[in-house]
Every structure is written in structure tokens, then in C-alpha cells.
Design a protein around this motif. Structure first.
Motif, PDB file in Angstrom:
ATOM      1  N   SER A  37     -30.504 -32.915  13.218  1.00 16.32           N
ATOM      2  CA  SER A  37     -31.487 -33.998  13.333  1.00 16.32           C
ATOM      3  C   SER A  37     -31.311 -34.769  14.634  1.00 16.32           C
ATOM      4  O   SER A  37     -32.290 -35.151  15.272  1.00 16.32           O
ATOM      5  CB  SER A  37     -31.358 -34.953  12.143  1.00 16.32           C
ATOM      6  OG  SER A  37     -31.660 -34.299  10.931  1.00 16.32           O
ATOM      7  N   ALA A  38     -30.062 -35.016  15.016  1.00 16.14           N
ATOM      8  CA  ALA A  38     -29.797 -35.811  16.217  1.00 16.14           C
ATOM      9  C   ALA A  38     -30.086 -35.036  17.497  1.00 16.14           C
ATOM     10  O   ALA A  38     -30.513 -35.621  18.505  1.00 16.14           O
ATOM     11  CB  ALA A  38     -28.346 -36.285  16.215  1.00 16.14           C
ATOM     12  N   TYR A  39     -29.841 -33.728  17.454  1.00 17.29           N
ATOM     13  CA  TYR A  39     -30.033 -32.876  18.636  1.00 17.29           C
ATOM     14  C   TYR A  39     -30.874 -31.666  18.218  1.00 17.29           C
ATOM     15  O   TYR A  39     -30.348 -30.578  17.968  1.00 17.29           O
ATOM     16  CB  TYR A  39     -28.683 -32.425  19.199  1.00 17.29           C
ATOM     17  CG  TYR A  39     -27.755 -33.573  19.521  1.00 17.29           C
ATOM     18  CD1 TYR A  39     -27.905 -34.321  20.685  1.00 17.29           C
ATOM     19  CD2 TYR A  39     -26.713 -33.918  18.650  1.00 17.29           C
ATOM     20  CE1 TYR A  39     -27.045 -35.378  20.980  1.00 17.29           C
ATOM     21  CE2 TYR A  39     -25.860 -34.968  18.928  1.00 17.29           C
ATOM     22  CZ  TYR A  39     -26.034 -35.697  20.104  1.00 17.29           C
ATOM     23  OH  TYR A  39     -25.183 -36.741  20.384  1.00 17.29           O
ATOM     24  N   PRO A  40     -32.193 -31.845  18.120  1.00 17.23           N
ATOM     25  CA  PRO A  40     -33.053 -30.756  17.639  1.00 17.23           C
ATOM     26  C   PRO A  40     -33.090 -29.582  18.609  1.00 17.23           C
ATOM     27  O   PRO A  40     -32.915 -29.745  19.825  1.00 17.23           O
ATOM     28  CB  PRO A  40     -34.424 -31.424  17.523  1.00 17.23           C
ATOM     29  CG  PRO A  40     -34.371 -32.589  18.464  1.00 17.23           C
ATOM     30  CD  PRO A  40     -32.951 -33.065  18.446  1.00 17.23           C
ATOM     31  N   VAL A  41     -33.335 -28.431  18.059  1.00 23.70           N
ATOM     32  CA  VAL A  41     -33.401 -27.205  18.842  1.00 23.70           C
ATOM     33  C   VAL A  41     -34.727 -27.141  19.591  1.00 23.70           C
ATOM     34  O   VAL A  41     -35.796 -27.410  19.023  1.00 23.70           O
ATOM     35  CB  VAL A  41     -33.231 -25.972  17.928  1.00 23.70           C
ATOM     36  CG1 VAL A  41     -33.424 -24.676  18.710  1.00 23.70           C
ATOM     37  CG2 VAL A  41     -31.861 -26.002  17.255  1.00 23.70           C
ATOM     38  N   GLU A  42     -34.676 -26.792  20.866  1.00 20.57           N
ATOM     39  CA  GLU A  42     -35.874 -26.646  21.688  1.00 20.57           C
ATOM     40  C   GLU A  42     -36.557 -25.304  21.384  1.00 20.57           C
ATOM     41  O   GLU A  42     -36.034 -24.469  20.649  1.00 20.57           O
ATOM     42  CB  GLU A  42     -35.505 -26.727  23.173  1.00 20.57           C
ATOM     43  CG  GLU A  42     -34.799 -28.015  23.581  1.00 20.57           C
ATOM     44  CD  GLU A  42     -35.688 -29.230  23.456  1.00 20.57           C
ATOM     45  OE1 GLU A  42     -36.836 -29.185  23.951  1.00 20.57           O
ATOM     46  OE2 GLU A  42     -35.239 -30.241  22.868  1.00 20.57           O
ATOM     47  N   ASP A  43     -37.718 -25.089  21.979  1.00 22.27           N
ATOM     48  CA  ASP A  43     -38.495 -23.878  21.714  1.00 22.27           C
ATOM     49  C   ASP A  43     -37.731 -22.605  22.078  1.00 22.27           C
ATOM     50  O   ASP A  43     -37.950 -21.554  21.468  1.00 22.27           O
ATOM     51  CB  ASP A  43     -39.820 -23.915  22.489  1.00 22.27           C
ATOM     52  CG  ASP A  43     -40.768 -24.978  21.950  1.00 22.27           C
ATOM     53  OD1 ASP A  43     -40.568 -25.414  20.794  1.00 22.27           O
ATOM     54  OD2 ASP A  43     -41.701 -25.366  22.683  1.00 22.27           O
ATOM     55  N   ASP A  44     -36.853 -22.687  23.078  1.00 21.49           N
ATOM     56  CA  ASP A  44     -36.111 -21.497  23.505  1.00 21.49           C
ATOM     57  C   ASP A  44     -34.793 -21.336  22.772  1.00 21.49           C
ATOM     58  O   ASP A  44     -33.985 -20.465  23.099  1.00 21.49           O
ATOM     59  CB  ASP A  44     -35.866 -21.536  25.012  1.00 21.49           C
ATOM     60  CG  ASP A  44     -35.031 -22.735  25.448  1.00 21.49           C
ATOM     61  OD1 ASP A  44     -34.722 -23.582  24.580  1.00 21.49           O
ATOM     62  OD2 ASP A  44     -34.710 -22.832  26.645  1.00 21.49           O
ATOM     63  N   GLY A  45     -34.551 -22.175  21.760  1.00 25.47           N
ATOM     64  CA  GLY A  45     -33.323 -22.074  20.980  1.00 25.47           C
ATOM     65  C   GLY A  45     -32.170 -22.904  21.502  1.00 25.47           C
ATOM     66  O   GLY A  45     -31.131 -23.013  20.850  1.00 25.47           O
TER      67      GLY A  45
END
Length: 258
Positions: free
Chosen positions: A235-243
Motif C-alpha cells: 500500500s505504501a509503495y505501490p507497484v508501477e505498470d512495469d512491475g
């Protein structure tokens, strides 16, 4: 229970991200008097090459209390001398030109006494150059304290906890009476690439900030702790589109010339 020895392989997984602050600090070191250069808390010798290239005609001394890390440092071939001693206990045989410490002194207490003590080992005109993480209030580190105290109160009590690294202005006030001081702070937005298992931030902290926590836990306890930690990290550091994950990381720096 003492923490196990450092693991050079897991620590070096993010070698580039950990090296950049050292190079930024080194760029601020000016002319030095005669004398040796000390890499205090040298670890596996990641900064040894840069120090040897910058000061090729000086004796380069590496100091660390981890046998595994010193073995790696010796294999780099950059150090004239390697000393197996805790940074809190180290002292040179004669005054040195530079004490350079990258991401090590935050493990030691009582900086009000430690930093002036280290400055006292410098030759006139010498420099103490220090970089330390100041990430303890970020989710990556705050979660460790909160979850450990909640899940294992018999082993973790942070009621009297104090941040291991002070605010930049505190270091300026602390060191200005000793010599010419420059203090700054930088937030690095680190891009952590996707990993096969686990959250990338957990993989980053497992070789450093998590060590003293895991050292007090049985295997099954550690697994429960890690699961809760990774759920919060997501939740604090969400995954970006590229993983990948964007991981802001704060560090404090100073140079002190006596």
C-alpha cells in the motif's frame, strides 16, 4: 541475541543505489593534508575503488567489524590495510587526512560524542566525511518498529526509542565548534525493479534495517512478520505498470574540516 554477520551478496544486490550517495559525498571532499585515507565501515569495499582512484598515492585503510564483508573488501585489491574492528572502537596510530564513512555510523549511538571523537583523529586540515540513511520515519522503516512491537512485545519495546540519526541542523550545531562544516540532506527516488518473490522494498531492507528484527525471531515468527510487512509495503509503495516500485530514500551528509 546478536545479529548474524552481514551477507555481502544480499547487501550488494542494490550496489548501484547504495554507491551513488558515497560518490555524491566524495565529490564534496576538497584538498587534504598528508596522511592516510580511512574507509570507516568499509563493508565489502564498494567505495574502495572510488577512494583509490581519487587518492591514488595514499594508504587506503578499510575498517569494519564483519569478517564476511572484510573478505570481500580484501578481494577488491584497493586497500593497503584492512582492520577488523568496530567503528566505535577504532582509532588510528597517527593522524589521518580523511575519514570517509558511507552508510555506517547510523548503527552507532551517541553521535554527540562519536563525531567530535573521530574529528580528533584528523591531521590539521583533514576532513571527516559522513553519509547516513535518515529513513527511520518513512513507512519502510516505521512499519518494522510498529509491527515488531505489536506482534512481539516481549522482545521489542520502543517506548524510549530515539532516532539513530539526528536532523541536519543538529549535526551543524554539533560540529561547528570543531571546524568548518557543511551539512545537507537528499531524498533519492530509487527505482527498485520487480523481483520474483516478495515486495522490492522488503528485498532492499532485508540486508540492512530488517537484520536486528529478524535476529530476534524464530523462523516461523519471521515469516509472519514478513507477511504483514509486505502487505503494508504494497500500500505504501505501490507497484508501477512495469512491475517496479518507486522508493524515496532520505540520506543526511556532512563534511567537517578541522
Amino acid at each position: 541475541m546478536a545479529a548474524p554477520d552481514w551477507n555481502p551478496e544480499t547487501y550488494s544486490r542494490f550496489r548501484g543505489l547504495r554507491l551513488r550517495p558515497a560518490l555524491d559525498l566524495l565529490a564534496q571532499v576538497q584538498e587534504l593534508p598528508e596522511g592516510a585515507v580511512v574507509d570507516l565501515g568499509c563493508g565489502s569495499g564498494a567505495v574502495g575503488g572510488a577512494l583509490a582512484a581519487r587518492f591514488p598515492d595514499r594508504d587506503l585503510i578499510g575498517v569494519d567489524n564483519s569478517p564476511a564483508m572484510l573478505t570481500e573488501a580484501e578481494e577488491t585489491g584497493h586497500y593497503g590495510t584492512l582492520a577488523a574492528v568496530d567503528a566505535a572502537d577504532w582509532e588510528p596510530e597517527e593522524p589521518v587526512a580523511l575519514i570517509f564513512s558511507n552508510a555506517a555510523l547510523h548503527w552507532l549511538d551517541d553521535h554527540e560524542a562519536l563525531m567530535p571523537r573521530l574529528a580528533g583523529f584528523l591531521a590539521p586540515g583533514g576532513t571527516l566525511a559522513v553519509q547516513m540513511p535518515r529513513q527511520v520515519f518513512a513507512p519502510s522503516h516505521r512499519f518494522l518498529r510498529e509491527f515488531a512491537a505489536d506482534m512481539f512485545p516481549d522482545r521489542f519495546d520502543f517506548a524510549d526509542w530515539r532516532p539513530p540519526v539526528a536532523a541536519p541542523v543538529d549535526y551543524h550545531r554539533m560540529l561547528a565548534p570543531v571546524g568548518r562544516v557543511s551539512v545537507w540532506e537528499t531524498d533519492y527516488v530509487q527505482k527498485l525493479e520487480a523481483v520474483e518473490s516478495g515486495h522490492p522494498v522488503r528485498r532492499f531492507t532485508e540486508s540492512t534495517a530488517m537484520r536486528p528484527f529478524l535476529a530476534k525471531l524464530a523462523d516461523w515468527e519471521a515469516q509472519a512478520f514478513i507477511r504483514r510487512y509486505e502487505e503494508a509495503l504494497a500500500s505504501a509503495y505501490p507497484v508501477e505498470d512495469d512491475g517496479a516500485v518507486l522508493f524515496p530514500f532520505r540520506r543526511v551528509f556532512f563534511t567537517l574540516t578541522v
